[in-house]
Design a protein around this motif. Sequence first.
Motif, PDB file in Angstrom:
ATOM      1  N   ASP A   1       0.815  -1.214   0.000  1.00  0.00           N
ATOM      2  CA  ASP A   1       0.000   0.000   0.000  1.00  0.00           C
ATOM      3  C   ASP A   1       0.847   1.263   0.000  1.00  0.00           C
ATOM      4  OD1 ASP A   1       1.012  -0.164   2.515  1.00  0.00           O
ATOM      5  OD2 ASP A   1      -0.911  -0.490   3.523  1.00  0.00           O
ATOM      6  N   CYS A   2       2.064   1.186  -0.522  1.00  0.00           N
ATOM      7  CA  CYS A   2       2.933   2.361  -0.628  1.00  0.00           C
ATOM      8  C   CYS A   2       2.928   2.870  -2.061  1.00  0.00           C
ATOM      9  CB  CYS A   2       4.357   2.007  -0.182  1.00  0.00           C
ATOM     10  SG  CYS A   2       4.467   1.621   1.587  1.00  0.00           S
ATOM     11  N   GLN A   3       3.634   3.965  -2.294  1.00  0.00           N
ATOM     12  CA  GLN A   3       3.648   4.588  -3.606  1.00  0.00           C
ATOM     13  C   GLN A   3       4.795   4.108  -4.493  1.00  0.00           C
ATOM     14  OE1 GLN A   3       1.099   6.549  -4.465  1.00  0.00           O
ATOM     15  NE2 GLN A   3       0.261   6.085  -2.429  1.00  0.00           N
ATOM     16  N   THR A   4       5.744   3.399  -3.917  1.00  0.00           N
ATOM     17  CA  THR A   4       6.893   2.963  -4.703  1.00  0.00           C
ATOM     18  C   THR A   4       6.655   1.580  -5.282  1.00  0.00           C
ATOM     19  OG1 THR A   4       7.938   2.052  -2.728  1.00  0.00           O
ATOM     20  CG2 THR A   4       8.498   4.310  -3.313  1.00  0.00           C
ATOM     21  N   ASP A   5       7.375   1.258  -6.328  1.00  0.00           N
ATOM     22  CA  ASP A   5       7.286  -0.064  -6.944  1.00  0.00           C
ATOM     23  C   ASP A   5       8.334  -0.982  -6.321  1.00  0.00           C
ATOM     24  OD1 ASP A   5       5.307   0.791  -8.696  1.00  0.00           O
ATOM     25  OD2 ASP A   5       6.795   1.536 -10.131  1.00  0.00           O
ATOM     26  N   PRO A   6       7.939  -2.150  -5.861  1.00  0.00           N
ATOM     27  CA  PRO A   6       8.914  -3.072  -5.265  1.00  0.00           C
ATOM     28  C   PRO A   6       9.806  -3.695  -6.333  1.00  0.00           C
ATOM     29  CG  PRO A   6       6.772  -4.125  -5.394  1.00  0.00           C
ATOM     30  CD  PRO A   6       6.565  -2.705  -5.824  1.00  0.00           C
ATOM     31  N   ALA A   7      11.014  -4.024  -5.958  1.00  0.00           N
ATOM     32  CA  ALA A   7      11.964  -4.668  -6.869  1.00  0.00           C
ATOM     33  C   ALA A   7      12.595  -5.848  -6.147  1.00  0.00           C
ATOM     34  CB  ALA A   7      13.033  -3.681  -7.315  1.00  0.00           C
ATOM     35  N   ILE A   8      12.696  -6.959  -6.827  1.00  0.00           N
ATOM     36  CA  ILE A   8      13.269  -8.177  -6.259  1.00  0.00           C
ATOM     37  C   ILE A   8      14.352  -8.654  -7.206  1.00  0.00           C
ATOM     38  CG2 ILE A   8      12.824 -10.546  -5.542  1.00  0.00           C
ATOM     39  CD1 ILE A   8       9.879  -9.700  -5.129  1.00  0.00           C
ATOM     40  N   GLY A   9      15.528  -8.948  -6.670  1.00  0.00           N
ATOM     41  CA  GLY A   9      16.617  -9.387  -7.534  1.00  0.00           C
ATOM     42  C   GLY A   9      17.856  -9.732  -6.746  1.00  0.00           C
ATOM     43  N   ILE A  10      18.981  -9.748  -7.417  1.00  0.00           N
ATOM     44  CA  ILE A  10      20.277 -10.110  -6.831  1.00  0.00           C
ATOM     45  C   ILE A  10      21.139  -8.861  -6.753  1.00  0.00           C
ATOM     46  CG2 ILE A  10      22.345 -11.520  -7.097  1.00  0.00           C
ATOM     47  CD1 ILE A  10      20.665 -13.514  -8.668  1.00  0.00           C
ATOM     48  N   ALA A  11      21.839  -8.689  -5.632  1.00  0.00           N
ATOM     49  CA  ALA A  11      22.686  -7.502  -5.446  1.00  0.00           C
ATOM     50  C   ALA A  11      23.932  -7.892  -4.666  1.00  0.00           C
ATOM     51  CB  ALA A  11      21.916  -6.412  -4.694  1.00  0.00           C
ATOM     52  N   ARG A  12      24.953  -7.077  -4.777  1.00  0.00           N
ATOM     53  CA  ARG A  12      26.139  -7.246  -3.951  1.00  0.00           C
ATOM     54  C   ARG A  12      25.820  -6.887  -2.504  1.00  0.00           C
ATOM     55  NH1 ARG A  12      31.301  -7.079  -5.923  1.00  0.00           N
ATOM     56  NH2 ARG A  12      31.865  -5.701  -4.194  1.00  0.00           N
ATOM     57  N   PHE A  13      26.651  -7.391  -1.605  1.00  0.00           N
ATOM     58  CA  PHE A  13      26.402  -7.137  -0.179  1.00  0.00           C
ATOM     59  C   PHE A  13      26.555  -5.658   0.169  1.00  0.00           C
ATOM     60  CE2 PHE A  13      30.949  -7.599  -0.485  1.00  0.00           C
ATOM     61  CZ  PHE A  13      31.448  -6.708   0.446  1.00  0.00           C
ATOM     62  N   ASP A  14      27.313  -4.877  -0.646  1.00  0.00           N
ATOM     63  CA  ASP A  14      27.534  -3.466  -0.337  1.00  0.00           C
ATOM     64  C   ASP A  14      26.580  -2.545  -1.106  1.00  0.00           C
ATOM     65  OD1 ASP A  14      28.594  -3.970  -2.810  1.00  0.00           O
ATOM     66  OD2 ASP A  14      30.526  -2.986  -2.458  1.00  0.00           O
TER      67      ASP A  14
END
Length: 239
Positions: free
Chosen positions: A212-225
């Motif tokens: 219920d927020c205004q931003t779009d969620p993103a799911i993926g792979i990222a570096r630890f930093d």
Amino acid sequence: MHYYSQDSFCREVSNGLLSRVNMANQNFNKDIELVPRVSPEFELTLDSTPVQHSIQTMNFFQMKAPGKPTILPEECSAENNSVTIVWQPHSESIVDNYYLEIDDGNGGDFRVVYVGRETMCTVDGLHFNSLYYARVKAGNYCGESNYSDPISLQTAELAWFHFDPVSAHPDILFSNDNQTVTCNSYDHRVVLGSVGFSKGVHYWEIVMDRYDCQTDPAIGIARFDVGKCFMLGKWLKWY
């Protein structure tokens, strides 16, 4: 009436002055004569008992390179893609540093992963479903020991992990044993998993209970930093 010549008068005056100077000099020397107020004779007693005791109880030994350490298999472990190695020094060895080495999990060359005086080390970020060999040696000013007998440790075939509260932004709330996260902020926030991957094929499932927020969620792979205050993938460039 007596008359004095000029020469006689000068001699009389000179003799008088010389007499007064000599007398003043003698009186001055008597006045400044130093009399010692403290007797130059004294007694000094030195108690050498503590020093003698320290000398008598000293132990001397010949400095030499340490003997090889021993890895303790019963105290070593592997969890997910990390391994923990525990060892003990050779008896009566003086150790400045230990050198822990581990191979690449595929029978390749050993590489140094730890240098220090601790006798336990956990190595993270390894490959899943891989067999690693580890060995350790000791060193001091005189040289280095032989390597210990190696130990083999198998990492997990599958990764079991949860969300990582340590690296997350303070706005993110954790529950359900760190398997559920909630965030009420309207700003971008990033939360990472507790286990990193270095190779292999992996998949995961994420269930979104509420949005219920205004931003779009993103799911993926990222570096630890990765930045925790920006949208995931903001700087990702496609070529």
